[in-house]
Design an enzyme around this catalytic site. Sequence first.
Site, PDB file in Angstrom:
ATOM      1  CG  ASN A 190       3.464  -4.401  -7.984  1.00 37.19           C
ATOM      2  OD1 ASN A 190       2.581  -5.237  -7.870  1.00 37.19           O
ATOM      3  ND2 ASN A 190       4.218  -4.022  -6.955  1.00 37.19           N
ATOM      4  CB  CYS A 216      -2.867  -4.540  -0.727  1.00 35.38           C
ATOM      5  SG  CYS A 216      -4.265  -5.160  -1.717  1.00 35.38           S
ATOM      6  CB  CYS A 275      -2.805  -3.377  -8.932  1.00 33.56           C
ATOM      7  SG  CYS A 275      -1.388  -3.138  -7.818  1.00 33.56           S
TER       8      CYS A 275
END
Length: 287
Positions: free
Chosen positions: A193, A75, A220
């Site tokens: 994703n 992340c 993101c």
Amino acid sequence: MSALANRDFVKMNGLGNEIVIVDLRRAPSPISAAEARAAARREPYDQLMALYPPDGSTDASIRIFNNDGSEAGACGNGMRCVAALVSAETGKATLEFETAAGLIPCWRAEGGLFTVDMGRPRFRWDEIPLLHDVADTRAIDLTVADAPSLQSPSVVSMGNPHAIFWVEDPQRYDLASIGPRLEHDPMFPERANITLAATPSRDRVVIRTWERGAGLTKACGSAACAAAVAAARIGRTGRKVTVTLPGGDLAIDWRETDDHVLMTGPTEYEHNGHFDAALFAAADAAS
């Protein structure tokens, strides 16, 4: 007793990507999926970053949870938030963290920004992973039945699996409807994703992303890296670009010297909070 019961947390964001940080370095205990979901009901987040004691000489080991309780390997926005927090705590300008995606170096950049070294992208079908071998991960055979213009996405792993569909305008599509179906497509055994990306110039990529396990988010970081790499790989852009997300811009540099992807952007502190033990009663009973 839940690992999160009676724990303090810090709420931050990276370009609107909502991040909750819990420091478990002094009293480490595993977090269950049910506990992560309960925490998200108390303090809505996209990702929860749990800091654990390092195995070696790094600053911390980090486990990353999506708001549905699943774990993420990487992340980027969350790593910038953690780096900003630990840098303020220690005074260190350069840090390194252990994650499921490997060692992640972070450092202070100009203007109060932070840079995260997201490592090398992975392109092999079994590294992403995909269901089966494909001839070329720059464009795989995948079409959306009710949106035929969405086809032949580029796929890459930046610690998480990413599929990037090239479009003229990412805003034209109902990603909230399309995203969940593509996330769970059989081609992606660990889910993926899903990003819609446009390249209006050689040095700019515009994206929207449906995040695996989190849904639509304002930003993101790993998707920004994946889209930048994929765009350069098929000749749409150079290796250094600005990626524009709903929450703002990230500077992405796919460094030629070692193929590492560097992501630079801002962080924002929101508030401190506390998880009461009562939040996790149901999660404890289920475990």
